[in-house]
Design a protein around this motif. Structure first.
Motif, short mmCIF file in Angstrom:
data_model
loop_
_atom_site.label_atom_id
_atom_site.label_comp_id
_atom_site.label_asym_id
_atom_site.label_seq_id
_atom_site.Cartn_x
_atom_site.Cartn_y
_atom_site.Cartn_z
N LEU A 200 0.95 -1.20 0.16
CA LEU A 200 -0.05 0.09 0.12
C LEU A 200 1.04 1.25 -0.03
CD1 LEU A 200 -2.67 1.50 0.08
CD2 LEU A 200 -2.86 1.24 2.49
N ALA A 201 1.94 1.22 0.81
CA ALA A 201 2.69 2.75 0.78
C ALA A 201 3.46 2.69 -0.46
CB ALA A 201 4.06 2.29 1.92
N ILE A 202 3.77 1.61 -0.99
CA ILE A 202 4.52 1.85 -2.53
C ILE A 202 3.33 2.12 -3.62
CG2 ILE A 202 5.61 0.63 -4.59
CD1 ILE A 202 6.93 -1.22 -2.27
N LEU A 203 2.21 1.65 -3.26
CA LEU A 203 1.38 2.03 -4.34
C LEU A 203 0.73 3.49 -4.15
CD1 LEU A 203 -1.14 -0.92 -4.39
CD2 LEU A 203 0.78 -0.44 -5.99
N GLU A 204 0.81 4.20 -3.05
CA GLU A 204 0.64 5.50 -2.71
C GLU A 204 1.70 6.48 -3.06
OE1 GLU A 204 0.03 5.69 1.55
OE2 GLU A 204 -2.25 4.97 1.44
N ARG A 205 2.98 6.08 -3.24
CA ARG A 205 3.93 6.69 -3.49
C ARG A 205 3.88 6.67 -5.14
NH1 ARG A 205 9.60 4.25 -1.77
NH2 ARG A 205 10.51 6.23 -2.90
N ILE A 206 3.60 5.73 -5.88
CA ILE A 206 3.55 5.50 -7.31
C ILE A 206 2.21 6.57 -7.49
CG2 ILE A 206 2.81 4.17 -9.31
CD1 ILE A 206 4.23 1.97 -7.84
N ASP A 207 1.15 6.44 -6.83
CA ASP A 207 0.12 7.34 -7.21
C ASP A 207 0.64 8.81 -7.15
OD1 ASP A 207 -2.80 7.71 -8.10
OD2 ASP A 207 -3.10 8.40 -6.05
N ASP A 208 1.16 9.29 -5.79
CA ASP A 208 1.40 10.59 -5.71
C ASP A 208 2.46 11.07 -6.76
OD1 ASP A 208 -0.23 10.44 -3.30
OD2 ASP A 208 1.48 10.12 -2.08
N ALA A 209 3.19 10.09 -7.32
CA ALA A 209 4.23 10.62 -8.44
C ALA A 209 3.51 10.93 -9.58
CB ALA A 209 5.58 9.81 -8.54
N GLY A 210 2.22 10.45 -9.80
CA GLY A 210 1.53 10.48 -11.11
C GLY A 210 1.88 9.40 -12.05
N PHE A 211 2.13 8.37 -11.65
CA PHE A 211 2.67 7.36 -12.48
C PHE A 211 1.57 6.25 -12.34
CE2 PHE A 211 7.09 8.82 -12.00
CZ PHE A 211 7.10 8.99 -13.44
N ASP A 212 1.53 5.10 -13.12
CA ASP A 212 0.66 3.96 -13.00
C ASP A 212 1.67 2.94 -12.70
OD1 ASP A 212 -1.53 5.22 -14.27
OD2 ASP A 212 -0.58 4.70 -16.45
N VAL A 213 0.71 1.64 -12.10
CA VAL A 213 1.58 0.57 -11.92
C VAL A 213 1.90 -0.30 -12.93
CG1 VAL A 213 1.65 -1.74 -10.60
CG2 VAL A 213 0.64 0.35 -9.42
N VAL A 214 2.92 -0.42 -13.55
CA VAL A 214 3.23 -1.23 -14.79
C VAL A 214 3.34 -2.50 -14.49
CG1 VAL A 214 5.18 -1.46 -16.39
CG2 VAL A 214 4.39 1.04 -15.80
N GLY A 215 3.60 -2.92 -13.15
CA GLY A 215 3.88 -4.14 -13.00
C GLY A 215 4.76 -4.69 -11.68
N PHE A 216 5.24 -5.65 -11.80
CA PHE A 216 6.13 -6.46 -10.55
C PHE A 216 7.30 -6.98 -11.03
CE2 PHE A 216 1.66 -5.98 -9.61
CZ PHE A 216 1.98 -5.41 -8.45
N TYR A 217 8.40 -7.06 -10.43
CA TYR A 217 9.58 -7.96 -10.84
C TYR A 217 9.69 -8.73 -9.64
CZ TYR A 217 12.91 -4.88 -8.29
OH TYR A 217 13.55 -4.22 -7.21
N HIS A 218 10.18 -10.18 -9.93
CA HIS A 218 10.92 -10.80 -8.83
C HIS A 218 11.90 -11.67 -9.40
CE1 HIS A 218 7.90 -13.97 -10.37
NE2 HIS A 218 8.64 -14.81 -9.78
N SER A 219 12.59 -12.51 -8.54
CA SER A 219 13.83 -13.42 -9.12
C SER A 219 13.37 -14.85 -8.90
CB SER A 219 14.99 -13.10 -8.39
OG SER A 219 14.82 -13.06 -6.83
N HIS A 220 13.96 -15.69 -9.56
CA HIS A 220 14.06 -17.10 -9.48
C HIS A 220 15.52 -17.55 -9.56
CE1 HIS A 220 10.07 -17.98 -11.82
NE2 HIS A 220 9.86 -17.49 -10.53
#
Length: 137
Positions: A64-84
């Motif tokens: 939620l904190a990250i999503l709020e930072r993204i919204d406050d910056a005027g961006f969309d969530v493009v996606g996620f990354y993770h590792s294998h």
């Protein structure tokens, strides 16, 4: 479908994966989302999974904190990354079962083998479709 990713963003994601091994790492990608999505920012997250060597999860309050930072910056969530760290470049059965953001990109870094590989898949609500990763300036 194309994910546009700058070389510094790509390199930082791979470095995050290498630095977090043998555990999976996770982060959120922000920018403009569409058939061609462009990553403008990336946000590292702590892997809160009970078994971080084989799973990834972002704690709800951290997400939620990250999503709020993204919204406050005027961006969309493009996606996620993770590792294998020891797994293949493709999404796992668990990745497919837990995917929850239709139309978003899921970037995977595989550390299996000599060089890290990076790939991206777009979640279509029921399945992943591979998308091109375009490294841009």
């Amino acid at each position: 479908m194309v994910l546009e990713l700058s070389e510094p963003h790509r390199d930082a994601i791979v470095e995050h994966a290498r630095g977090g091994a043998p555990e999976e790492v996770v982060g959120v990608l922000a920018g403009t989302n569409g058939e061609t999505s462009r990553v403008e920012r990336r946000y590292r997250a702590v892997n809160a999974a009970e078994t971080p060597e084989t799973r990834y999860e972002i704690a709800p309050e951290a997400e939620l904190a990250i999503l709020e930072r993204i919204d406050d910056a005027g961006f969309d969530v493009v996606g996620f990354y993770h590792s294998h760290p020891r797994g293949p470049l493709e999404p796992s059965a668990t990745d497919t079962r837990l995917a929850a953001w239709p139309g978003r990109s899921y970037v995977i870094v595989s550390l299996a083998g000599e060089d890290a590989g990076i790939g991206s898949w777009r979640w279509r609500g029921e399945r992943f479709e591979r998308e091109s990763v375009s490294v841009v300036e």
